[in-house]
Write a protein that holds these residues in place. Sequence first.
Motif, PDB file in Angstrom:
ATOM      1  N   PRO A  37       6.877  -7.462   8.240  1.00  0.00           N
ATOM      2  CA  PRO A  37       7.758  -6.410   8.763  1.00  0.00           C
ATOM      3  C   PRO A  37       6.919  -5.242   9.275  1.00  0.00           C
ATOM      4  O   PRO A  37       5.708  -5.182   9.056  1.00  0.00           O
ATOM      5  N   SER A  38       7.549  -4.302   9.967  1.00  0.00           N
ATOM      6  CA  SER A  38       6.840  -3.086  10.355  1.00  0.00           C
ATOM      7  C   SER A  38       6.514  -2.292   9.101  1.00  0.00           C
ATOM      8  O   SER A  38       7.196  -2.409   8.076  1.00  0.00           O
ATOM      9  N   ILE A  61      -2.066  -1.886   9.649  1.00  0.00           N
ATOM     10  CA  ILE A  61      -1.413  -2.366   8.436  1.00  0.00           C
ATOM     11  C   ILE A  61      -1.952  -1.584   7.234  1.00  0.00           C
ATOM     12  O   ILE A  61      -3.139  -1.279   7.159  1.00  0.00           O
ATOM     13  N   GLN A  62      -1.084  -1.256   6.283  1.00  0.00           N
ATOM     14  CA  GLN A  62      -1.509  -0.588   5.061  1.00  0.00           C
ATOM     15  C   GLN A  62      -2.103  -1.630   4.118  1.00  0.00           C
ATOM     16  O   GLN A  62      -1.393  -2.543   3.684  1.00  0.00           O
ATOM     17  N   VAL A  63      -3.385  -1.496   3.818  1.00  0.00           N
ATOM     18  CA  VAL A  63      -4.131  -2.545   3.123  1.00  0.00           C
ATOM     19  C   VAL A  63      -4.762  -2.020   1.838  1.00  0.00           C
ATOM     20  O   VAL A  63      -5.359  -0.937   1.818  1.00  0.00           O
ATOM     21  N   VAL A  64      -4.627  -2.818   0.779  1.00  0.00           N
ATOM     22  CA  VAL A  64      -5.377  -2.631  -0.453  1.00  0.00           C
ATOM     23  C   VAL A  64      -6.279  -3.847  -0.613  1.00  0.00           C
ATOM     24  O   VAL A  64      -5.842  -4.980  -0.388  1.00  0.00           O
ATOM     25  N   THR A 105       5.389  -4.903  -4.865  1.00  0.00           N
ATOM     26  CA  THR A 105       4.750  -3.859  -4.054  1.00  0.00           C
ATOM     27  C   THR A 105       4.406  -4.320  -2.652  1.00  0.00           C
ATOM     28  O   THR A 105       4.521  -3.551  -1.693  1.00  0.00           O
ATOM     29  N   PHE A 106       3.984  -5.580  -2.497  1.00  0.00           N
ATOM     30  CA  PHE A 106       3.372  -6.015  -1.242  1.00  0.00           C
ATOM     31  C   PHE A 106       4.241  -7.019  -0.483  1.00  0.00           C
ATOM     32  O   PHE A 106       4.917  -7.851  -1.082  1.00  0.00           O
ATOM     33  N   ASP A 107       4.157  -6.927   0.844  1.00  0.00           N
ATOM     34  CA  ASP A 107       4.858  -7.875   1.711  1.00  0.00           C
ATOM     35  C   ASP A 107       4.061  -9.167   1.871  1.00  0.00           C
ATOM     36  O   ASP A 107       4.636 -10.217   2.164  1.00  0.00           O
TER      37      ASP A 107
END
Length: 254
Positions: A37-38, A61-64, A105-107
């Motif tokens: 998703p966005s 993308i927001q990455v950990v 938490t994560f997609d």
Amino acid sequence: MTDYDVLAEVYEWLISEAKLPPAEFAASFDDVLRLLPSNAHVLDCSCGTGQLAVGLAGRGIQVVATDASEAMVRRTAALSEEFGTSIRAVQANWEELPDHFEDDTFDMVFCVGNSLHHAAGATGRGAALESMSRLLRPGGRLVLTSRTWELVRARGSRLDISDRLVRRNGRDAVVVYRWEIAPHWEDEHHIEIAIAQVDATGSVLVRSELLSCWPYRYEELEADLHRVGLRTEVSTFDRDAENYMVVAGKTATS
């Protein structure tokens, strides 16, 4: 023992040249990234030296990124700084992931680079997959790559030496894998990986590490995924291929 603290300093020799640029590594997963998703949140666990994590972050993308090896986490953070991306890099093994992140938490969670076999046996593998599943939102997906252990075990214990020098950052090296294949699937196996760097004077510097691994059959992996609430959506498994990828989705009731 599996640390990768020695190999972390020379890990680029173990990555194919095509996937060394972070953008290219991320592009190799284009098909699954289209499912995000966005404003997606993604976890790259067993991040290695960070090529995938940095490539994903470069797309906004927001990455950990996490890894059990402190040296790998350090290299990931350095690569992120080099490319000007924003990544949270955390040292944690699979079982510790729920201590650092909330459930759902994560997609998408990536576990790539043939890392899952380092989980200690069926119990360790199940615990690792359970942790990754917990962190996925309902409808989220786990992307996992694996060696084809049916093929590896059929070849038996052996020594694999690269038949040509591998050049990275203007330096040449020979890559050596020494496989210790145990009698039974459930036994601890070992892979010793050595990087023999050759300088311009002909001197050789060798860095090596002995890694523990516990192989699994594809059918066992499928069953393990099912037990932790994940359903296989895509599989490239082929008994005659060196590696395969599985994409497994988390059901809404998991």
